[in-house]
Design an enzyme around this catalytic site. Structure first.
Site, PDB file in Angstrom:
ATOM      1  CG  PHE A  11      -1.567   1.274   1.574  1.00 59.17           C
ATOM      2  CD1 PHE A  11      -2.144   2.097   0.609  1.00 59.17           C
ATOM      3  CD2 PHE A  11      -1.607   1.684   2.903  1.00 59.17           C
ATOM      4  CE1 PHE A  11      -2.731   3.311   0.957  1.00 59.17           C
ATOM      5  CE2 PHE A  11      -2.198   2.887   3.259  1.00 59.17           C
ATOM      6  CZ  PHE A  11      -2.750   3.703   2.286  1.00 59.17           C
ATOM      7  CB  ILE A  59      14.151  -7.485   3.147  1.00 64.61           C
ATOM      8  CG1 ILE A  59      13.147  -7.889   4.238  1.00 64.61           C
ATOM      9  CG2 ILE A  59      13.517  -6.485   2.169  1.00 64.61           C
ATOM     10  CD1 ILE A  59      12.763  -6.746   5.175  1.00 64.61           C
ATOM     11  CG  PHE A  80       7.750   1.566   2.089  1.00 66.88           C
ATOM     12  CD1 PHE A  80       6.982   2.494   2.776  1.00 66.88           C
ATOM     13  CD2 PHE A  80       8.567   2.017   1.066  1.00 66.88           C
ATOM     14  CE1 PHE A  80       7.022   3.833   2.450  1.00 66.88           C
ATOM     15  CE2 PHE A  80       8.615   3.350   0.727  1.00 66.88           C
ATOM     16  CZ  PHE A  80       7.842   4.270   1.425  1.00 66.88           C
ATOM     17  CE1 TYR A 159       3.319  -3.520  11.937  1.00 64.15           C
ATOM     18  CE2 TYR A 159       1.710  -2.292  13.233  1.00 64.15           C
ATOM     19  CZ  TYR A 159       2.647  -2.342  12.222  1.00 64.15           C
ATOM     20  OH  TYR A 159       2.925  -1.217  11.494  1.00 64.15           O
ATOM     21  CE  LYS A 163       7.612  -1.354  11.097  1.00 62.09           C
ATOM     22  NZ  LYS A 163       8.374  -1.422   9.818  1.00 62.09           N
TER      23      LYS A 163
END
Length: 356
Positions: A11, A59, A80, A159, A163
Protein backbone atom coordinates in the site's frame (compact mmCIF):
# COMPACT_ATOMS: atom_id res chain seq x y z
CA UNK A 1 21.58 7.61 -9.66
CA UNK A 2 18.66 5.51 -8.44
CA UNK A 3 16.81 4.54 -5.29
CA UNK A 4 15.79 1.10 -4.02
CA UNK A 5 12.32 0.71 -2.48
CA UNK A 6 11.63 -2.50 -0.55
CA UNK A 7 8.04 -3.54 0.02
CA UNK A 8 7.19 -1.38 -2.97
CA UNK A 9 4.17 -3.36 -4.17
CA UNK A 10 2.29 -2.86 -0.92
CA UNK A 11 0.00 0.00 0.00
CA UNK A 12 2.35 2.77 1.17
CA UNK A 13 5.33 1.49 -0.83
CA UNK A 14 3.51 1.51 -4.16
CA UNK A 15 2.06 4.95 -3.48
CA UNK A 16 5.59 6.14 -2.77
CA UNK A 17 6.99 4.65 -5.99
CA UNK A 18 4.21 6.22 -8.07
CA UNK A 19 4.61 9.52 -6.25
CA UNK A 20 8.39 9.50 -6.65
CA UNK A 21 8.27 8.96 -10.40
CA UNK A 22 5.61 11.67 -10.70
CA UNK A 23 8.05 14.15 -9.14
CA UNK A 24 11.48 12.83 -10.24
CA UNK A 25 13.19 11.32 -13.25
CA UNK A 26 15.54 9.39 -10.98
CA UNK A 27 15.01 5.64 -11.56
CA UNK A 28 13.45 3.36 -8.96
CA UNK A 29 14.17 -0.30 -8.31
CA UNK A 30 11.17 -1.80 -6.53
CA UNK A 31 11.55 -5.01 -4.54
CA UNK A 32 8.68 -6.96 -3.05
CA UNK A 33 8.25 -10.51 -1.79
CA UNK A 34 4.66 -10.52 -3.12
CA UNK A 35 3.02 -12.01 -0.09
CA UNK A 36 -0.77 -11.58 0.14
CA UNK A 37 -0.46 -7.78 0.59
CA UNK A 38 1.97 -7.26 -2.30
CA UNK A 39 0.05 -6.40 -5.44
CA UNK A 40 1.60 -5.87 -8.87
CA UNK A 41 -1.65 -4.25 -9.99
CA UNK A 42 -0.53 -1.27 -7.93
CA UNK A 43 2.44 -0.76 -10.26
CA UNK A 44 0.78 -1.68 -13.56
CA UNK A 45 0.95 1.91 -14.84
CA UNK A 46 4.77 1.69 -14.72
CA UNK A 47 5.05 -1.42 -16.88
CA UNK A 48 6.53 0.46 -19.84
CA UNK A 49 8.32 3.13 -17.83
CA UNK A 50 12.09 2.81 -18.41
CA UNK A 51 12.73 4.48 -15.05
CA UNK A 52 11.25 1.56 -13.13
CA UNK A 53 12.46 -1.99 -12.49
CA UNK A 54 10.53 -4.51 -10.42
CA UNK A 55 12.31 -7.35 -8.61
CA UNK A 56 10.61 -10.11 -6.66
CA UNK A 57 12.62 -10.94 -3.56
CA UNK A 58 12.79 -11.20 0.22
CA UNK A 59 14.69 -8.71 2.39
CA UNK A 60 15.64 -11.65 4.61
CA UNK A 61 17.77 -13.04 1.74
CA UNK A 62 20.90 -11.09 2.65
CA UNK A 63 23.06 -12.32 -0.22
CA UNK A 64 20.39 -11.47 -2.78
CA UNK A 65 19.92 -8.02 -1.26
CA UNK A 66 23.65 -7.33 -1.42
CA UNK A 67 23.79 -8.45 -5.05
CA UNK A 68 20.85 -6.19 -5.84
CA UNK A 69 22.51 -3.20 -4.19
CA UNK A 70 25.78 -3.82 -5.95
CA UNK A 71 24.08 -4.26 -9.32
CA UNK A 72 21.97 -1.09 -9.17
CA UNK A 73 24.17 1.14 -6.96
CA UNK A 74 21.29 3.09 -5.38
CA UNK A 75 21.98 6.28 -3.46
CA UNK A 76 19.17 5.48 -1.01
CA UNK A 77 17.21 2.50 0.29
CA UNK A 78 13.68 3.08 1.57
CA UNK A 79 12.38 0.13 3.56
CA UNK A 80 8.60 -0.34 3.58
CA UNK A 81 8.84 -4.15 3.67
CA UNK A 82 6.88 -5.43 6.68
CA UNK A 83 3.98 -7.45 7.90
CA UNK A 84 1.59 -4.81 9.25
CA UNK A 85 -1.87 -6.08 10.22
CA UNK A 86 -2.39 -6.32 13.99
CA UNK A 87 -5.08 -9.03 13.75
CA UNK A 88 -2.79 -11.23 11.67
CA UNK A 89 0.05 -10.70 14.16
CA UNK A 90 -2.17 -11.97 16.97
CA UNK A 91 -3.00 -15.11 14.97
CA UNK A 92 0.52 -15.69 13.61
CA UNK A 93 3.19 -13.75 15.52
CA UNK A 94 6.03 -15.83 14.11
CA UNK A 95 5.67 -14.46 10.60
CA UNK A 96 5.92 -10.93 11.99
CA UNK A 97 9.11 -11.76 13.87
CA UNK A 98 10.57 -13.25 10.70
CA UNK A 99 9.59 -10.42 8.37
CA UNK A 100 9.97 -7.38 10.60
CA UNK A 101 12.89 -8.34 12.84
CA UNK A 102 14.91 -10.99 11.01
CA UNK A 103 14.20 -9.42 7.62
CA UNK A 104 15.26 -5.96 8.77
CA UNK A 105 18.45 -7.40 10.28
CA UNK A 106 19.48 -9.05 7.02
CA UNK A 107 18.59 -5.95 5.03
CA UNK A 108 20.71 -3.82 7.36
CA UNK A 109 23.61 -6.22 7.01
CA UNK A 110 23.40 -6.09 3.21
CA UNK A 111 23.17 -2.29 3.32
CA UNK A 112 26.11 -2.05 5.71
CA UNK A 113 28.38 -4.13 3.48
CA UNK A 114 27.30 -2.19 0.40
CA UNK A 115 27.75 1.19 2.08
CA UNK A 116 31.14 0.29 3.57
CA UNK A 117 32.50 -0.43 0.07
CA UNK A 118 31.36 2.95 -1.32
CA UNK A 119 33.78 5.84 -1.76
CA UNK A 120 33.63 9.60 -1.55
CA UNK A 121 30.32 11.35 -2.01
CA UNK A 122 28.53 8.08 -2.79
CA UNK A 123 29.29 6.92 0.74
CA UNK A 124 28.59 10.29 2.36
CA UNK A 125 25.27 10.78 0.58
CA UNK A 126 23.84 7.25 0.99
CA UNK A 127 20.72 6.92 3.16
CA UNK A 128 18.85 3.97 4.65
CA UNK A 129 15.31 5.15 5.48
CA UNK A 130 13.28 2.80 7.65
CA UNK A 131 9.51 3.30 7.66
CA UNK A 132 7.91 2.42 10.99
CA UNK A 133 4.74 3.11 12.96
CA UNK A 134 3.43 5.13 15.90
CA UNK A 135 2.20 1.85 17.41
CA UNK A 136 5.69 1.23 18.84
CA UNK A 137 4.87 3.90 21.46
CA UNK A 138 1.93 2.00 22.88
CA UNK A 139 -1.39 3.53 23.89
CA UNK A 140 -2.34 7.00 25.14
CA UNK A 141 -4.95 7.92 27.71
CA UNK A 142 -7.60 10.46 26.75
CA UNK A 143 -5.78 13.48 28.17
CA UNK A 144 -2.20 12.50 27.32
CA UNK A 145 -0.15 14.67 24.96
CA UNK A 146 0.63 13.13 21.55
CA UNK A 147 3.65 10.92 20.98
CA UNK A 148 6.93 12.72 20.35
CA UNK A 149 10.24 11.30 19.18
CA UNK A 150 11.26 11.10 22.86
CA UNK A 151 8.28 8.96 23.92
CA UNK A 152 9.42 5.65 25.41
CA UNK A 153 8.58 2.53 23.43
CA UNK A 154 5.78 0.40 24.93
CA UNK A 155 4.40 -1.87 22.15
CA UNK A 156 1.29 -3.87 22.97
CA UNK A 157 0.83 -6.27 20.03
CA UNK A 158 3.14 -8.74 18.28
CA UNK A 159 3.05 -6.40 15.26
CA UNK A 160 4.11 -3.29 17.15
CA UNK A 161 6.68 -5.24 19.17
CA UNK A 162 8.27 -6.54 15.98
CA UNK A 163 8.38 -3.04 14.50
CA UNK A 164 9.86 -1.68 17.74
CA UNK A 165 12.61 -4.30 17.55
CA UNK A 166 13.35 -3.34 13.94
CA UNK A 167 13.58 0.32 14.93
CA UNK A 168 16.11 -0.55 17.62
CA UNK A 169 18.19 -2.51 15.12
CA UNK A 170 18.21 0.44 12.72
CA UNK A 171 19.31 2.80 15.47
CA UNK A 172 22.03 0.36 16.59
CA UNK A 173 23.47 0.15 13.07
CA UNK A 174 23.86 3.91 13.07
CA UNK A 175 25.38 4.06 16.53
CA UNK A 176 27.69 1.06 16.07
CA UNK A 177 28.67 1.17 12.40
CA UNK A 178 27.83 4.73 11.37
CA UNK A 179 25.31 3.59 8.75
CA UNK A 180 23.45 6.79 7.75
CA UNK A 181 19.92 5.82 8.71
CA UNK A 182 16.64 7.70 9.07
CA UNK A 183 13.53 6.37 10.82
CA UNK A 184 9.96 7.58 10.36
CA UNK A 185 7.18 6.66 12.78
CA UNK A 186 3.90 7.39 11.06
CA UNK A 187 0.27 7.42 12.17
CA UNK A 188 -2.55 5.46 10.53
CA UNK A 189 -2.29 5.80 6.75
CA UNK A 190 -5.28 5.73 4.41
CA UNK A 191 -5.78 6.37 0.71
CA UNK A 192 -5.76 4.61 -2.67
CA UNK A 193 -4.40 1.07 -3.09
CA UNK A 194 -4.87 0.00 0.54
CA UNK A 195 -5.53 -3.71 1.01
CA UNK A 196 -9.14 -4.17 2.17
CA UNK A 197 -8.35 -5.74 5.52
CA UNK A 198 -7.75 -2.28 7.04
CA UNK A 199 -10.66 -0.25 8.41
CA UNK A 200 -11.35 2.31 5.69
CA UNK A 201 -11.14 0.11 2.56
CA UNK A 202 -12.89 -2.71 4.42
CA UNK A 203 -15.84 -0.45 5.22
CA UNK A 204 -16.01 0.81 1.62
CA UNK A 205 -15.91 -2.72 0.19
CA UNK A 206 -18.41 -4.18 2.67
CA UNK A 207 -20.79 -1.26 2.20
CA UNK A 208 -21.10 -1.91 -1.53
CA UNK A 209 -21.29 -5.67 -1.00
CA UNK A 210 -24.19 -5.30 1.42
CA UNK A 211 -22.11 -6.83 4.22
CA UNK A 212 -21.87 -5.73 7.87
CA UNK A 213 -19.53 -2.84 8.66
CA UNK A 214 -17.68 -4.21 11.72
CA UNK A 215 -16.49 -1.95 14.52
CA UNK A 216 -14.43 -3.36 17.38
CA UNK A 217 -15.93 -2.88 20.83
CA UNK A 218 -17.49 0.52 21.47
CA UNK A 219 -15.66 2.06 18.50
CA UNK A 220 -14.16 4.84 20.61
CA UNK A 221 -10.56 3.91 19.89
CA UNK A 222 -8.88 7.08 18.58
CA UNK A 223 -6.32 7.26 15.79
CA UNK A 224 -4.44 10.04 14.03
CA UNK A 225 -5.17 9.63 10.31
CA UNK A 226 -2.54 10.45 7.68
CA UNK A 227 -3.31 10.59 3.96
CA UNK A 228 -0.82 8.38 2.15
CA UNK A 229 0.14 11.11 -0.32
CA UNK A 230 1.17 13.34 2.59
CA UNK A 231 3.24 10.49 4.02
CA UNK A 232 5.03 10.07 0.68
CA UNK A 233 5.78 13.77 0.62
CA UNK A 234 7.23 13.58 4.15
CA UNK A 235 9.51 10.69 3.18
CA UNK A 236 10.77 12.58 0.13
CA UNK A 237 11.54 15.52 2.38
CA UNK A 238 13.36 13.31 4.88
CA UNK A 239 15.53 11.93 2.08
CA UNK A 240 16.34 15.46 0.95
CA UNK A 241 17.27 17.00 4.28
CA UNK A 242 16.87 14.55 7.19
CA UNK A 243 19.74 14.32 9.65
CA UNK A 244 21.40 10.86 9.65
CA UNK A 245 20.50 8.98 12.80
CA UNK A 246 17.33 11.01 13.35
CA UNK A 247 13.79 9.79 13.93
CA UNK A 248 10.85 11.82 12.65
CA UNK A 249 7.21 11.35 13.61
CA UNK A 250 4.82 11.76 10.68
CA UNK A 251 1.22 12.56 11.56
CA UNK A 252 -1.83 14.08 9.96
CA UNK A 253 -3.10 16.10 12.94
CA UNK A 254 -6.43 14.33 12.35
CA UNK A 255 -7.59 12.44 15.44
CA UNK A 256 -10.84 10.55 14.97
CA UNK A 257 -12.53 7.66 16.75
CA UNK A 258 -13.17 4.54 14.69
CA UNK A 259 -16.88 5.22 15.14
CA UNK A 260 -16.51 8.72 13.71
CA UNK A 261 -14.53 7.37 10.76
CA UNK A 262 -17.12 4.72 9.90
CA UNK A 263 -20.09 7.05 10.26
CA UNK A 264 -18.29 9.67 8.17
CA UNK A 265 -17.62 7.08 5.47
CA UNK A 266 -21.29 6.08 5.45
CA UNK A 267 -22.35 9.71 5.04
CA UNK A 268 -19.91 10.19 2.18
CA UNK A 269 -21.00 6.96 0.48
CA UNK A 270 -24.65 7.98 0.89
CA UNK A 271 -23.78 11.14 -1.04
CA UNK A 272 -21.53 9.70 -3.75
CA UNK A 273 -23.11 6.28 -4.34
CA UNK A 274 -26.46 5.92 -2.53
CA UNK A 275 -27.99 2.54 -1.78
CA UNK A 276 -30.73 1.51 -4.19
CA UNK A 277 -33.24 1.14 -1.35
CA UNK A 278 -32.66 4.68 -0.12
CA UNK A 279 -31.40 3.62 3.31
CA UNK A 280 -28.11 4.84 4.73
CA UNK A 281 -25.07 2.58 4.73
CA UNK A 282 -24.96 3.30 8.47
CA UNK A 283 -27.69 0.68 8.93
CA UNK A 284 -25.01 -1.93 8.11
CA UNK A 285 -22.82 -0.97 11.11
CA UNK A 286 -22.35 -3.74 13.68
CA UNK A 287 -20.23 -3.81 16.83
CA UNK A 288 -18.09 -6.93 17.25
CA UNK A 289 -16.00 -8.31 20.11
CA UNK A 290 -12.91 -6.17 20.66
CA UNK A 291 -9.56 -7.67 19.78
CA UNK A 292 -7.06 -8.59 22.55
CA UNK A 293 -4.75 -5.79 23.69
CA UNK A 294 -6.46 -3.19 21.51
CA UNK A 295 -4.68 0.16 21.99
CA UNK A 296 -7.15 2.87 22.95
CA UNK A 297 -5.56 5.96 21.41
CA UNK A 298 -2.68 7.02 19.17
CA UNK A 299 -1.80 10.64 18.48
CA UNK A 300 1.36 11.90 16.80
CA UNK A 301 3.19 15.19 17.33
CA UNK A 302 4.88 15.97 14.00
CA UNK A 303 6.29 19.31 15.14
CA UNK A 304 9.92 18.23 14.68
CA UNK A 305 9.34 17.37 11.04
CA UNK A 306 7.64 20.70 10.49
CA UNK A 307 10.24 22.75 12.35
CA UNK A 308 13.39 21.12 10.94
CA UNK A 309 12.29 20.08 7.45
CA UNK A 310 9.34 22.37 6.74
CA UNK A 311 6.83 19.55 6.20
CA UNK A 312 3.13 19.85 6.94
CA UNK A 313 0.31 17.65 5.62
CA UNK A 314 -1.59 19.05 2.64
CA UNK A 315 -4.79 17.09 3.29
CA UNK A 316 -7.34 17.45 6.04
CA UNK A 317 -9.18 14.28 6.96
CA UNK A 318 -12.26 15.52 5.13
CA UNK A 319 -10.39 16.23 1.89
CA UNK A 320 -8.30 13.06 2.09
CA UNK A 321 -11.20 10.72 2.82
CA UNK A 322 -13.21 12.19 -0.08
CA UNK A 323 -10.27 11.54 -2.44
CA UNK A 324 -9.99 8.01 -1.06
CA UNK A 325 -13.66 7.12 -1.50
CA UNK A 326 -13.64 8.64 -4.98
CA UNK A 327 -10.63 6.49 -5.93
CA UNK A 328 -12.33 3.27 -4.81
CA UNK A 329 -15.49 4.22 -6.67
CA UNK A 330 -13.45 4.86 -9.81
CA UNK A 331 -11.44 1.60 -9.59
CA UNK A 332 -13.91 -1.27 -9.07
CA UNK A 333 -11.73 -3.64 -11.10
CA UNK A 334 -8.84 -3.20 -8.67
CA UNK A 335 -11.12 -4.11 -5.77
CA UNK A 336 -12.63 -7.03 -7.69
CA UNK A 337 -9.19 -8.51 -8.41
CA UNK A 338 -8.34 -8.28 -4.71
CA UNK A 339 -11.53 -9.94 -3.51
CA UNK A 340 -11.38 -12.70 -6.15
CA UNK A 341 -7.70 -13.40 -5.53
CA UNK A 342 -6.86 -12.72 -9.19
CA UNK A 343 -4.36 -10.05 -8.12
CA UNK A 344 -1.98 -12.84 -7.06
CA UNK A 345 -1.31 -13.35 -10.76
CA UNK A 346 0.41 -10.47 -12.61
CA UNK A 347 -2.06 -8.30 -14.55
CA UNK A 348 -1.89 -8.40 -18.33
CA UNK A 349 1.29 -6.75 -19.54
CA UNK A 350 2.83 -6.53 -16.06
CA UNK A 351 5.18 -9.49 -15.73
CA UNK A 352 7.91 -9.21 -13.12
CA UNK A 353 11.24 -8.01 -14.43
CA UNK A 354 13.57 -10.27 -12.47
CA UNK A 355 13.97 -12.23 -9.26
CA UNK A 356 16.49 -11.33 -6.60
Amino acid sequence: MSILVTGGAGFIGSNFVLDWLAHHNEPVVTLDKLTYAGNLDNLASLQDDPRHDFVQGDIADQDAMLRLLQAHQPRALINFAAETHVDRSIADPGSFVQANIVGTFHLLEAARHYWTALDGSAKTDFRFLHVSTDEVYGSLAAGDPPFTEQTCYAPNSPYSASKAASDHLVRAYHQTYGLPVLTSNCSNNYGPLQFPEKLIPLVIHNAFAGKPLPIYGDGLQRRDWLYVGDHCDAIRRMLEAGVPGATYNVGGWNERTNLEVVHGLCTLLDELSPRADGHSYATQIVHVTDRPGHDRRYAVDATLLQRELGWIPAETFDSGIRKTVRWYLDHPQWVARITSGAYRQPPAGCAQAETA
